[in-house]
Structure formats: structure tokens, C-alpha cells
Design a protein around this motif. Structure first.
Motif, PDB file in Angstrom:
ATOM      1  N   GLU A  34       0.828  -1.213   0.000  1.00 45.39           N
ATOM      2  CA  GLU A  34       0.000   0.000   0.000  1.00 45.39           C
ATOM      3  C   GLU A  34       0.860   1.259   0.000  1.00 45.39           C
ATOM      4  OE1 GLU A  34      -2.802   2.413   3.154  1.00 45.39           O
ATOM      5  OE2 GLU A  34      -2.794   0.232   3.273  1.00 45.39           O
ATOM      6  N   PHE A  35       1.960   1.252   0.760  1.00 45.39           N
ATOM      7  CA  PHE A  35       2.783   2.445   0.901  1.00 45.39           C
ATOM      8  C   PHE A  35       3.827   2.613  -0.202  1.00 45.39           C
ATOM      9  CE2 PHE A  35       0.796   2.526   5.008  1.00 45.39           C
ATOM     10  CZ  PHE A  35       0.729   3.874   5.308  1.00 45.39           C
ATOM     11  N   ASP A  36       4.099   1.556  -0.956  1.00 49.99           N
ATOM     12  CA  ASP A  36       4.983   1.670  -2.121  1.00 49.99           C
ATOM     13  C   ASP A  36       4.554   0.612  -3.138  1.00 49.99           C
ATOM     14  OD1 ASP A  36       6.924   2.025  -4.039  1.00 49.99           O
ATOM     15  OD2 ASP A  36       8.587   2.033  -2.623  1.00 49.99           O
ATOM     16  N   PRO A  37       3.465   0.890  -3.856  1.00 48.91           N
ATOM     17  CA  PRO A  37       2.898  -0.111  -4.762  1.00 48.91           C
ATOM     18  C   PRO A  37       3.744  -0.420  -5.998  1.00 48.91           C
ATOM     19  CG  PRO A  37       1.672   1.944  -4.926  1.00 48.91           C
ATOM     20  CD  PRO A  37       2.663   2.109  -3.801  1.00 48.91           C
ATOM     21  N   VAL A  38       4.747   0.383  -6.266  1.00 48.26           N
ATOM     22  CA  VAL A  38       5.592   0.105  -7.425  1.00 48.26           C
ATOM     23  C   VAL A  38       6.720  -0.847  -7.036  1.00 48.26           C
ATOM     24  CG1 VAL A  38       7.144   1.119  -9.146  1.00 48.26           C
ATOM     25  CG2 VAL A  38       5.023   2.293  -8.532  1.00 48.26           C
ATOM     26  N   VAL A  39       7.555  -0.428  -6.096  1.00 48.38           N
ATOM     27  CA  VAL A  39       8.726  -1.222  -5.711  1.00 48.38           C
ATOM     28  C   VAL A  39       8.337  -2.417  -4.847  1.00 48.38           C
ATOM     29  CG1 VAL A  39      10.951  -1.165  -4.499  1.00 48.38           C
ATOM     30  CG2 VAL A  39      10.236   0.789  -5.888  1.00 48.38           C
ATOM     31  N   LEU A  40       7.377  -2.222  -3.950  1.00 52.10           N
ATOM     32  CA  LEU A  40       7.078  -3.254  -2.957  1.00 52.10           C
ATOM     33  C   LEU A  40       5.686  -3.862  -3.123  1.00 52.10           C
ATOM     34  CD1 LEU A  40       8.820  -1.538   0.067  1.00 52.10           C
ATOM     35  CD2 LEU A  40       9.689  -3.382  -1.374  1.00 52.10           C
ATOM     36  N   SER A  41       5.251  -3.992  -4.361  1.00 56.96           N
ATOM     37  CA  SER A  41       4.043  -4.781  -4.635  1.00 56.96           C
ATOM     38  C   SER A  41       4.351  -6.225  -4.252  1.00 56.96           C
ATOM     39  CB  SER A  41       3.711  -4.713  -6.122  1.00 56.96           C
ATOM     40  OG  SER A  41       4.743  -5.344  -6.875  1.00 56.96           O
ATOM     41  N   ASN A  42       3.359  -7.066  -4.221  1.00 54.14           N
ATOM     42  CA  ASN A  42       3.638  -8.473  -3.921  1.00 54.14           C
ATOM     43  C   ASN A  42       4.593  -9.076  -4.953  1.00 54.14           C
ATOM     44  OD1 ASN A  42       2.315  -8.690  -1.492  1.00 54.14           O
ATOM     45  ND2 ASN A  42       0.422  -9.430  -2.386  1.00 54.14           N
ATOM     46  N   PHE A  43       4.472  -8.649  -6.211  1.00 58.42           N
ATOM     47  CA  PHE A  43       5.427  -9.100  -7.226  1.00 58.42           C
ATOM     48  C   PHE A  43       6.833  -8.602  -6.886  1.00 58.42           C
ATOM     49  CE2 PHE A  43       7.846  -8.437 -11.123  1.00 58.42           C
ATOM     50  CZ  PHE A  43       7.838  -9.722 -11.645  1.00 58.42           C
ATOM     51  N   GLY A  44       6.947  -7.344  -6.500  1.00 60.27           N
ATOM     52  CA  GLY A  44       8.239  -6.785  -6.108  1.00 60.27           C
ATOM     53  C   GLY A  44       8.842  -7.522  -4.923  1.00 60.27           C
TER      54      GLY A  44
END
Length: 133
Positions: A34-44
Motif C-alpha cells: 500500500e505504501f509503495d505499490p511500485v517497488v514493494l508490490s507483492n510481485f516486487g
């Protein structure tokens, strides 16, 4: 630096990446992405695990893959920069308010990345000096 020490540091780097499974509660912690959906998405987060497995995979043969060690340094530099940028533009206390484990993760993941950036860079330079790959 001794080969055994470097090998252990590669294993530690890998294990540190694998701790994302704990912080993310095996990808069920919704606060981290939620707080970094680009770098720390579940895929990330999954890719962080994969990088950790790669560090472990070469731990005993790092001296044969100098250029891959260089790639590891670049990868850690990118994650370190992403974390630094996040810290400069976000409020860490907002993450802690929502989820303590996510807050701890955000507080430490970039420090870990910067430390291992230095380590992988050191190993790359060391390997460059001892053999010409």
C-alpha cells in the motif's frame, strides 16, 4: 578478505532478502504494498526473494561470477536509492500506525540494501583486482 567470510556474507545477504517473507507475512501484509505499490508490490516482494536465492546460489562460487556480483551491486544500489527516495517523501510513522511489522520493514530495508551494495561493490572490485574476467 577470506573466501569463507565472503561466502558467509553472501549467505547472510540472501537470508536477509528471504526475511521479506516474514515481514510480508508470506505476501499477506497489505500495508507494505500500500505504501509503495511500485517497488514493494507483492510481485516486487517476490523478486526480492528471488534475488536472495540468487545470492545464496553463488555464495560458494562468487569468485567465478565477477560480473554477476557487479549486477548484485547495481541491484542493491537501485533498491537503496528507491528506499532513500521513499524516506525523503513519505512519513514512516504513518506505516507504523497502520502495521508495526510493515513499519519495521520500511525502517530497515534500505539500510540493508545500502550495506550490501557496499559489500557487493567491494567483492566486485576485489575480484577485478585478483583476476581479469
Amino acid at each position: 578478505m577470506k573466501t569463507q567470510t565472503i561466502t558467509k556474507a553472501f549467505l547472510i545477504a540472501g537470508l536477509m532478502n528471504l526475511t521479506v517473507l516474514i515481514w510480508s507475512r508470506f505476501f499477506t501484509n497489505k500495508t507494505i504494498p500500500e505504501f509503495d505499490p511500485v517497488v514493494l508490490s507483492n510481485f516486487g516482494l517476490l523478486m526480492i526473494v528471488i534475488w536472495g536465492i540468487a545470492y545464496i546460489a553463488v555464495a560458494k562460487k562468487f569468485y567465478e561470477v565477477k560480473w554477476l556480483v557487479g549486477v548484485f551491486a547495481i541491484e542493491k544500489f537501485i533498491y537503496g536509492c528507491a528506499w532513500t527516495n521513499w524516506m525523503l517523501h513519505n512519513n514512516l510513522s504513518d506505516v507504523f500506525k497502520k502495521d508495526t511489522m510493515a513499519g519495521v520493514f520500511y525502517a530497515i530495508y534500505g539500510i540493508n540494501d545500502w550495506l550490501f551494495f557496499v559489500f557487493f561493490t567491494f567483492v566486485f572490485v576485489y575480484l577485478s583486482r585478483i583476476k581479469n574476467n
